[in-house]
Write a protein that holds these residues in place. Structure first.
Motif, PDB file in Angstrom:
ATOM      1  N   TRP A   9     -23.883  70.604  48.744  1.00 15.79           N
ATOM      2  CA  TRP A   9     -24.680  71.492  47.883  1.00 15.79           C
ATOM      3  C   TRP A   9     -23.774  72.244  46.914  1.00 15.79           C
ATOM      4  N   ASN A  10     -22.692  72.810  47.442  1.00 17.80           N
ATOM      5  CA  ASN A  10     -21.756  73.573  46.626  1.00 17.80           C
ATOM      6  C   ASN A  10     -21.131  72.699  45.549  1.00 17.80           C
ATOM      7  N   ASN A  11     -20.636  71.531  45.928  1.00 17.14           N
ATOM      8  CA  ASN A  11     -19.991  70.640  44.968  1.00 17.14           C
ATOM      9  C   ASN A  11     -20.989  70.077  43.964  1.00 17.14           C
ATOM     10  N   HIS A  12     -22.208  69.819  44.411  1.00 20.35           N
ATOM     11  CA  HIS A  12     -23.249  69.334  43.500  1.00 20.35           C
ATOM     12  C   HIS A  12     -23.550  70.400  42.445  1.00 20.35           C
ATOM     13  N   HIS A  13     -23.611  71.630  42.872  1.00 25.20           N
ATOM     14  CA  HIS A  13     -23.839  72.738  41.943  1.00 25.20           C
ATOM     15  C   HIS A  13     -22.722  72.782  40.899  1.00 25.20           C
ATOM     16  N   HIS A  14     -21.471  72.708  41.338  1.00 27.10           N
ATOM     17  CA  HIS A  14     -20.349  72.711  40.395  1.00 27.10           C
ATOM     18  C   HIS A  14     -20.414  71.515  39.451  1.00 27.10           C
ATOM     19  N   LEU A  15     -20.760  70.359  39.984  1.00 23.16           N
ATOM     20  CA  LEU A  15     -20.852  69.156  39.160  1.00 23.16           C
ATOM     21  C   LEU A  15     -21.910  69.324  38.073  1.00 23.16           C
ATOM     22  N   MET A  16     -23.050  69.866  38.435  1.00 15.25           N
ATOM     23  CA  MET A  16     -24.123  70.050  37.450  1.00 15.25           C
ATOM     24  C   MET A  16     -23.757  71.119  36.420  1.00 15.25           C
ATOM     25  N   GLN A  17     -22.937  72.093  36.822  1.00 12.77           N
ATOM     26  CA  GLN A  17     -22.516  73.133  35.879  1.00 12.77           C
ATOM     27  C   GLN A  17     -21.576  72.587  34.805  1.00 12.77           C
ATOM     28  N   THR A  18     -20.887  71.486  35.107  1.00 11.71           N
ATOM     29  CA  THR A  18     -19.996  70.883  34.116  1.00 11.71           C
ATOM     30  C   THR A  18     -20.721  69.854  33.262  1.00 11.71           C
ATOM     31  N   SER A  19     -22.010  69.641  33.532  1.00 10.47           N
ATOM     32  CA  SER A  19     -22.798  68.634  32.804  1.00 10.47           C
ATOM     33  C   SER A  19     -23.756  69.312  31.844  1.00 10.47           C
ATOM     34  N   THR A  20     -24.004  68.636  30.724  1.00  9.11           N
ATOM     35  CA  THR A  20     -24.974  69.163  29.758  1.00  9.11           C
ATOM     36  C   THR A  20     -26.229  68.305  29.675  1.00  9.11           C
ATOM     37  N   ALA A  21     -26.124  67.058  30.136  1.00  5.72           N
ATOM     38  CA  ALA A  21     -27.277  66.152  30.125  1.00  5.72           C
ATOM     39  C   ALA A  21     -27.074  65.083  31.191  1.00  5.72           C
ATOM     40  N   VAL A  22     -28.181  64.520  31.649  1.00  7.54           N
ATOM     41  CA  VAL A  22     -28.114  63.437  32.632  1.00  7.54           C
ATOM     42  C   VAL A  22     -28.909  62.244  32.114  1.00  7.54           C
ATOM     43  N   SER A  23     -28.456  61.071  32.457  1.00  5.85           N
ATOM     44  CA  SER A  23     -29.118  59.828  32.049  1.00  5.85           C
ATOM     45  C   SER A  23     -29.930  59.274  33.218  1.00  5.85           C
ATOM     46  N   GLY A  24     -30.638  58.189  32.955  1.00  2.39           N
ATOM     47  CA  GLY A  24     -31.390  57.522  34.013  1.00  2.39           C
ATOM     48  C   GLY A  24     -30.475  57.007  35.118  1.00  2.39           C
ATOM     49  N   LYS A  25     -29.290  56.522  34.750  1.00  6.87           N
ATOM     50  CA  LYS A  25     -28.333  56.042  35.749  1.00  6.87           C
ATOM     51  C   LYS A  25     -27.875  57.184  36.651  1.00  6.87           C
ATOM     52  N   VAL A  26     -27.715  58.346  36.072  1.00  7.63           N
ATOM     53  CA  VAL A  26     -27.310  59.514  36.858  1.00  7.63           C
ATOM     54  C   VAL A  26     -28.425  59.906  37.820  1.00  7.63           C
ATOM     55  N   LEU A  27     -29.666  59.829  37.363  1.00  9.25           N
ATOM     56  CA  LEU A  27     -30.796  60.148  38.246  1.00  9.25           C
ATOM     57  C   LEU A  27     -30.814  59.216  39.456  1.00  9.25           C
TER      58      LEU A  27
END
Length: 188
Positions: free
Chosen positions: A57-75
């Motif tokens: 959860w913690n690392n996922h939060h950090h990962l999303m904070q460094t992202s500005t957009a997500v693609s279908g592959k990321v989903l």
């Protein structure tokens, strides 16, 4: 798509996973210390799994904070990660109820192994969307922690058939390593 929707969905799934795990803990019938003894392995396994979900959860939060957009592959990569993490309550209960026997401990390690692979795929999928100078590229440039975890999980899974307690020690070691936050993320 904005990453906050993906993060919110993932937060909900992780919260459900933790809820399922805690609901699997059975209340002892007695009211003394002796009645708690049969629950030691179940509770120990629950604590380890709770820590793992917290780390993801913690690392996922950090990962999303460094992202500005997500693609279908990321989903899809994120769903793949959540699939493996959703098996953690089953693997937790199986290992805990069977007191660290060989097969349950190996299955637990396999779920951790696949979750770690799925984490690597998620990071790879996200990083492909950004230029080399983007923050996400810098934050996740080193793969040492991820690949060493994957190797240790594979080792622990195999060692489960030799000595399950050594395997549990390896799973604990990986949790300790991941409990220490990435310094690059903390600075950001």
């Amino acid at each position: 798509m904005k990453p906050n929707r993906l993060e919110a969905f993932s937060d909900g799934v992780l919260a459900i996973i933790i809820t399922i795990m805690v609901l699997e803990l059975k209340v002892p019938e007695g009211n003394n210390v002796e009645s708690l003894k049969p629950l030691v392995t179940t509770f120990t396994t629950y604590i380890l799994s709770f820590i793992y979900i917290g780390i993801y959860w913690n690392n996922h939060h950090h990962l999303m904070q460094t992202s500005t957009a997500v693609s279908g592959k990321v989903l899809w990569a994120n769903l793949y990660l959540l699939f493996w993490l959703s098996l953690l309550p089953f693997a937790t209960g199986y290992m805990g109820e069977n007191h660290f026997e060989k097969l349950p401990t190996a299955l637990y390690g396999f779920v951790l192994f696949m979750s770690s692979n799925a984490w690597q795929i998620l990071i790879y999928s996200l990083r492909k969307n950004y230029t080399i100078d983007a923050p996400i590229q810098k934050m996740y440039a080193s793969k040492l922690k991820i690949f060493s975890s994957i190797i240790l999980y594979a080792l622990g899974t195999g060692l489960s058939f030799v000595n399950p307690l050594i395997a549990v020690g390896i799973y604990l070691l990986v949790a300790v390593v991941w409990f220490i936050p990435n310094r690059n993320l903390e600075k950001q």
